[in-house]
Design a protein around this motif. Structure first.
Motif, PDB file in Angstrom:
ATOM      1  N   ARG A  16       0.809  -1.217   0.000  1.00 17.19           N
ATOM      2  CA  ARG A  16       0.000   0.000   0.000  1.00 17.19           C
ATOM      3  C   ARG A  16       0.848   1.274   0.000  1.00 17.19           C
ATOM      4  O   ARG A  16       0.374   2.342   0.383  1.00 17.19           O
ATOM      5  N   ARG A  17       2.109   1.188  -0.366  1.00 20.66           N
ATOM      6  CA  ARG A  17       2.905   2.409  -0.418  1.00 20.66           C
ATOM      7  C   ARG A  17       2.796   3.065  -1.786  1.00 20.66           C
ATOM      8  O   ARG A  17       2.393   2.434  -2.758  1.00 20.66           O
ATOM      9  N   ARG A  18       3.205   4.331  -1.833  1.00 16.36           N
ATOM     10  CA  ARG A  18       3.174   5.024  -3.119  1.00 16.36           C
ATOM     11  C   ARG A  18       4.076   4.309  -4.115  1.00 16.36           C
ATOM     12  O   ARG A  18       5.202   3.957  -3.795  1.00 16.36           O
ATOM     13  N   LYS A  19       3.559   4.129  -5.322  1.00 18.04           N
ATOM     14  CA  LYS A  19       4.356   3.418  -6.311  1.00 18.04           C
ATOM     15  C   LYS A  19       4.859   4.371  -7.388  1.00 18.04           C
ATOM     16  O   LYS A  19       6.016   4.742  -7.409  1.00 18.04           O
ATOM     17  N   THR A  20       3.943   4.778  -8.280  1.00 19.07           N
ATOM     18  CA  THR A  20       4.391   5.682  -9.336  1.00 19.07           C
ATOM     19  C   THR A  20       3.832   7.076  -9.088  1.00 19.07           C
ATOM     20  O   THR A  20       2.634   7.240  -8.911  1.00 19.07           O
ATOM     21  N   ILE A  21       4.716   8.043  -9.085  1.00 25.25           N
ATOM     22  CA  ILE A  21       4.296   9.417  -8.796  1.00 25.25           C
ATOM     23  C   ILE A  21       4.373  10.262 -10.055  1.00 25.25           C
ATOM     24  O   ILE A  21       5.353  10.190 -10.806  1.00 25.25           O
ATOM     25  N   THR A  22       3.327  11.028 -10.303  1.00 29.04           N
ATOM     26  CA  THR A  22       3.356  11.993 -11.404  1.00 29.04           C
ATOM     27  C   THR A  22       2.775  13.321 -10.906  1.00 29.04           C
ATOM     28  O   THR A  22       2.152  13.367  -9.847  1.00 29.04           O
ATOM     29  N   LEU A  23       2.959  14.367 -11.693  1.00 27.72           N
ATOM     30  CA  LEU A  23       2.358  15.650 -11.335  1.00 27.72           C
ATOM     31  C   LEU A  23       0.871  15.644 -11.681  1.00 27.72           C
ATOM     32  O   LEU A  23       0.434  14.955 -12.601  1.00 27.72           O
ATOM     33  N   THR A  24       0.105  16.426 -10.958  1.00 31.05           N
ATOM     34  CA  THR A  24      -1.308  16.668 -11.277  1.00 31.05           C
ATOM     35  C   THR A  24      -1.380  17.794 -12.313  1.00 31.05           C
ATOM     36  O   THR A  24      -0.366  18.458 -12.574  1.00 31.05           O
ATOM     37  N   PRO A  25      -2.564  18.075 -12.859  1.00 24.28           N
ATOM     38  CA  PRO A  25      -2.678  19.239 -13.747  1.00 24.28           C
ATOM     39  C   PRO A  25      -2.147  20.511 -13.082  1.00 24.28           C
ATOM     40  O   PRO A  25      -1.409  21.284 -13.711  1.00 24.28           O
ATOM     41  N   ARG A  26      -2.497  20.717 -11.815  1.00 23.58           N
ATOM     42  CA  ARG A  26      -1.973  21.885 -11.110  1.00 23.58           C
ATOM     43  C   ARG A  26      -0.443  21.839 -11.066  1.00 23.58           C
ATOM     44  O   ARG A  26       0.233  22.849 -11.272  1.00 23.58           O
ATOM     45  N   GLY A  27       0.078  20.635 -10.829  1.00 26.00           N
ATOM     46  CA  GLY A  27       1.528  20.462 -10.787  1.00 26.00           C
ATOM     47  C   GLY A  27       2.175  20.859 -12.106  1.00 26.00           C
ATOM     48  O   GLY A  27       3.189  21.558 -12.132  1.00 26.00           O
ATOM     49  N   TRP A  28       1.574  20.442 -13.230  1.00 25.87           N
ATOM     50  CA  TRP A  28       2.157  20.773 -14.535  1.00 25.87           C
ATOM     51  C   TRP A  28       2.133  22.271 -14.788  1.00 25.87           C
ATOM     52  O   TRP A  28       3.070  22.844 -15.335  1.00 25.87           O
ATOM     53  N   LEU A  29       1.037  22.908 -14.347  1.00 28.63           N
ATOM     54  CA  LEU A  29       0.922  24.360 -14.531  1.00 28.63           C
ATOM     55  C   LEU A  29       2.022  25.071 -13.743  1.00 28.63           C
ATOM     56  O   LEU A  29       2.680  25.990 -14.253  1.00 28.63           O
ATOM     57  N   ILE A  30       2.232  24.633 -12.523  1.00 28.28           N
ATOM     58  CA  ILE A  30       3.226  25.299 -11.686  1.00 28.28           C
ATOM     59  C   ILE A  30       4.639  24.969 -12.166  1.00 28.28           C
ATOM     60  O   ILE A  30       5.539  25.813 -12.112  1.00 28.28           O
ATOM     61  N   ASP A  31       4.804  23.775 -12.698  1.00 27.12           N
ATOM     62  CA  ASP A  31       6.096  23.418 -13.278  1.00 27.12           C
ATOM     63  C   ASP A  31       6.423  24.353 -14.444  1.00 27.12           C
ATOM     64  O   ASP A  31       7.538  24.856 -14.565  1.00 27.12           O
ATOM     65  N   TYR A  32       5.406  24.598 -15.267  1.00 33.09           N
ATOM     66  CA  TYR A  32       5.578  25.547 -16.373  1.00 33.09           C
ATOM     67  C   TYR A  32       5.981  26.919 -15.838  1.00 33.09           C
ATOM     68  O   TYR A  32       6.919  27.552 -16.316  1.00 33.09           O
ATOM     69  N   TYR A  33       5.280  27.352 -14.822  1.00 31.90           N
ATOM     70  CA  TYR A  33       5.528  28.667 -14.217  1.00 31.90           C
ATOM     71  C   TYR A  33       6.961  28.748 -13.694  1.00 31.90           C
ATOM     72  O   TYR A  33       7.682  29.712 -13.971  1.00 31.90           O
ATOM     73  N   ASN A  34       7.369  27.714 -12.939  1.00 31.81           N
ATOM     74  CA  ASN A  34       8.730  27.712 -12.389  1.00 31.81           C
ATOM     75  C   ASN A  34       9.762  27.829 -13.502  1.00 31.81           C
ATOM     76  O   ASN A  34      10.747  28.537 -13.377  1.00 31.81           O
ATOM     77  N   LYS A  35       9.515  27.105 -14.605  1.00 33.83           N
ATOM     78  CA  LYS A  35      10.485  27.126 -15.700  1.00 33.83           C
ATOM     79  C   LYS A  35      10.549  28.496 -16.358  1.00 33.83           C
ATOM     80  O   LYS A  35      11.625  28.963 -16.704  1.00 33.83           O
ATOM     81  N   THR A  36       9.383  29.152 -16.524  1.00 38.42           N
ATOM     82  CA  THR A  36       9.430  30.471 -17.162  1.00 38.42           C
ATOM     83  C   THR A  36      10.126  31.482 -16.246  1.00 38.42           C
ATOM     84  O   THR A  36      10.764  32.408 -16.721  1.00 38.42           O
ATOM     85  N   LYS A  37       9.986  31.286 -14.920  1.00 37.43           N
ATOM     86  CA  LYS A  37      10.636  32.221 -13.994  1.00 37.43           C
ATOM     87  C   LYS A  37      12.145  32.062 -14.024  1.00 37.43           C
ATOM     88  O   LYS A  37      12.875  33.020 -13.831  1.00 37.43           O
ATOM     89  N   GLN A  38      12.583  30.802 -14.257  1.00 41.98           N
ATOM     90  CA  GLN A  38      14.031  30.566 -14.295  1.00 41.98           C
ATOM     91  C   GLN A  38      14.680  31.254 -15.484  1.00 41.98           C
ATOM     92  O   GLN A  38      15.825  31.686 -15.410  1.00 41.98           O
ATOM     93  N   ASN A  39      13.907  31.313 -16.601  1.00 40.74           N
ATOM     94  CA  ASN A  39      14.526  31.870 -17.814  1.00 40.74           C
ATOM     95  C   ASN A  39      14.498  33.398 -17.840  1.00 40.74           C
ATOM     96  O   ASN A  39      13.706  34.022 -17.205  1.00 40.74           O
TER      97      ASN A  39
END
Ligand SMILES: Nc1ncnc2c1ncn2[C@@H]1O[C@H](COP(=O)(O)OP(=O)(O)O)[C@@H](O)[C@H]1O
Ligand SMILES: [Mg+2]
Length: 434
Positions: A411-434
């Motif tokens: 019952r432990r976490r197996k495969t982890i992925t981002l949620t839609p919110r996660g992908w949006l924030i990932d995009y945001y973080n990347k644009t801030k880095q550039n």
């Protein structure tokens, strides 16, 4: 202002996230799946095994099955003397972990009886009809009538209700019905190559673990999965289908899965172009997003069509509400980016509890769009044990930035992925880095 799409000049929502309907219009909407359609049609027509499709959520499984079955159905209606009778059943079957197998079977029987009875052309084709009268009598039974809220021919995607318990099922004995149904199916489909009713058992990942999925399918093996002339297509995500199709007991029933990959980059713009051109009611119909803008959102959404469509719908609603009307491609793309940034910033407000280390864990996950395992890959996070990772995963999960599948055994976490919110924030973080 009410319906923005009609104001924009469309008769429907071009960003609807519903599966493509299995009809002539749907055929025009399905893009970039020529090869997959060929493969699926080949499997349906050439194998006695039930077809299986594995593919991440929102990749287009349900839509593909609907159109594949519809094209076979069309060919049959066109030339009933010579073509196998493949008939899509107008219902999406789903099964949950708490579902009673007998109740599911009963529901399946009732659906099939109503559906077959509703096929008006059936008398006129090459099937002996004597037995049909039995079925039609059954379908006039008040219990069956109350269960069946009206079916129309051919069209997956009409409703995707989950299956719980059948109304009035206690008063209902399916034995006679099952015998009639089997008899008719045997007459209609004496051999695998004569066709069959195509039934979709969708979203198998609802069963959560592959162990549960395997158990459920093994229970269905000798009943629902063993009707003559019923061709099941099983769809699921997160490895569930791959896992069930490879067990010994099910191998003789289930085909090797078709692995459905995300739509290729070149085809993504066509999705919106097809939708807008089919739905538009006037020549100067307008949307505030360009085809390459949609592609941009698709990339941010980890190539998940459903998420991309949802983001674009939100953006269009916002444009309409705020009275924004960008004109050319450049203006549209600029406004889209502005909206994505402000959406991400709004969502960031809910992530205050994430620590700096939490964000670095987030970043590692974002670099593995196919998913990462905390137990196997903890080294990649820079930890020397999976336990040390847990609090960070928990806080990311609580902020709805990541989601995980659960392992069967512990019952432990197996495969982890981002949620839609996660992908949006990932995009945001990347644009801030550039
Ligand atoms: N090949 C395609 N071309 C155009 N639109 C598609 C295609 N495949 C899926 N879609 C759209 O993408 C969304 C998700 O598709 P769906 O079939 O529901 O995915 P899945 O069943 O894999 O979760 C739906 O809105 C559907 O209309
Ligand atoms: Mg689906």
């Amino acid at each position: 202002m009410s319906n923005i799409w009609s104001e924009f000049g469309f008769r429907g929502n071009p960003f609807s996230t519903a599966p493509i309907k299995a009809n002539a219009e749907g055929k025009k909407l399905l893009k970039g799946r020529d090869k997959e359609l060929r493969l699926l049609r080949m499997k349906l027509t050439s194998s006695d095994l039930h077809t299986t499709i594995e593919g991440q959520n929102g990749v287009g499984k349900t839509s593909l099955v609907g159109i594949a079955a519809f094209t076979l159905y069309e060919e049959f209606l066109d030339d009933p003397e010579n073509k196998p009778a493949f008939i899509p059943v107008d219902h999406i079957f789903q099964i949950s972990a708490t579902e009673n197998i007998e109740a599911f079977k009963e529901k399946f029987l009732l659906r099939m009886v109503s559906f077959i009875s509703s096929l008006e052309w059936l008398d006129e084709t090459r099937f002996p009809v004597g037995k049909l009268e039995d079925l039609r009598r059954w379908s006039n039974d008040p219990i069956i009538k109350s269960f069946n809220g009206g079916l129309s021919i051919a069209g997956f995607g009409a409703n995707a209700s989950t299956t719980n318990s059948v109304n009035g099922s206690s008063a209902f004995s399916g034995a006679g019905l099952e015998a009639s149904l089997r008899e008719i199916l045997n007459i209609m489909f004496p051999a695998g190559c004569s066709g069959g009713f195509v039934c979709l058992l969708d979203n198998m990942e609802l069963l959560d673990t592959s162990l549960t999925a395997r158990k459920v399918l093994e229970d269905l093996r000798d009943s629902v999965l063993s009707f003559p002339g019923i061709k099941w297509v099983l769809c699921g995500a997160r490895g569930i289908i791959r896992s069930v199709a490879s067990t010994n007991r099910l191998q003789g029933k289930l085909a090797t899965p078709i692995e459905l990959a995300p739509l290729a980059d070149n085809d993504v713009g066509d999705v919106i172009e097809a939708r807008t051109s089919i739905l538009k009611t006037k020549v100067d119909a307008y949307i505030p997003i360009a085809s390459n803008g949609f592609k941009f959102v698709y990339d941010i959404s980890n190539h998940n069509l459903r998420i991309a469509l949802k983001f674009c719908e939100d953006y269009c609603l916002w444009c309409a509400f705020e009275g924004k009307k960008p004109q050319n491609e450049e203006e549209k793309n600029e406004l889209l980016k502005h909206w994505l940034t402000s959406e991400a910033e709004k969502n960031l407000a809910d992530t205050q509890s994430i620590t700096r280390t939490g964000w670095s864990v987030f970043q590692v996950i974002s670099q593995r769009p196919e998913g990462i395992s905390p137990t196997g890959d903890y080294g990649e996070f820079g930890y020397d044990s999976p336990q040390a990772l847990q609090p960070h995963l928990r806080s990311l999960e609580q902020a709805a930035l990541i989601e995980s599948t659960i392992d069967d055994s512990d019952r432990r976490r197996k495969t982890i992925t981002l949620t839609p919110r996660g992908w949006l924030i990932d995009y945001y973080n990347k644009t801030k880095q550039n």
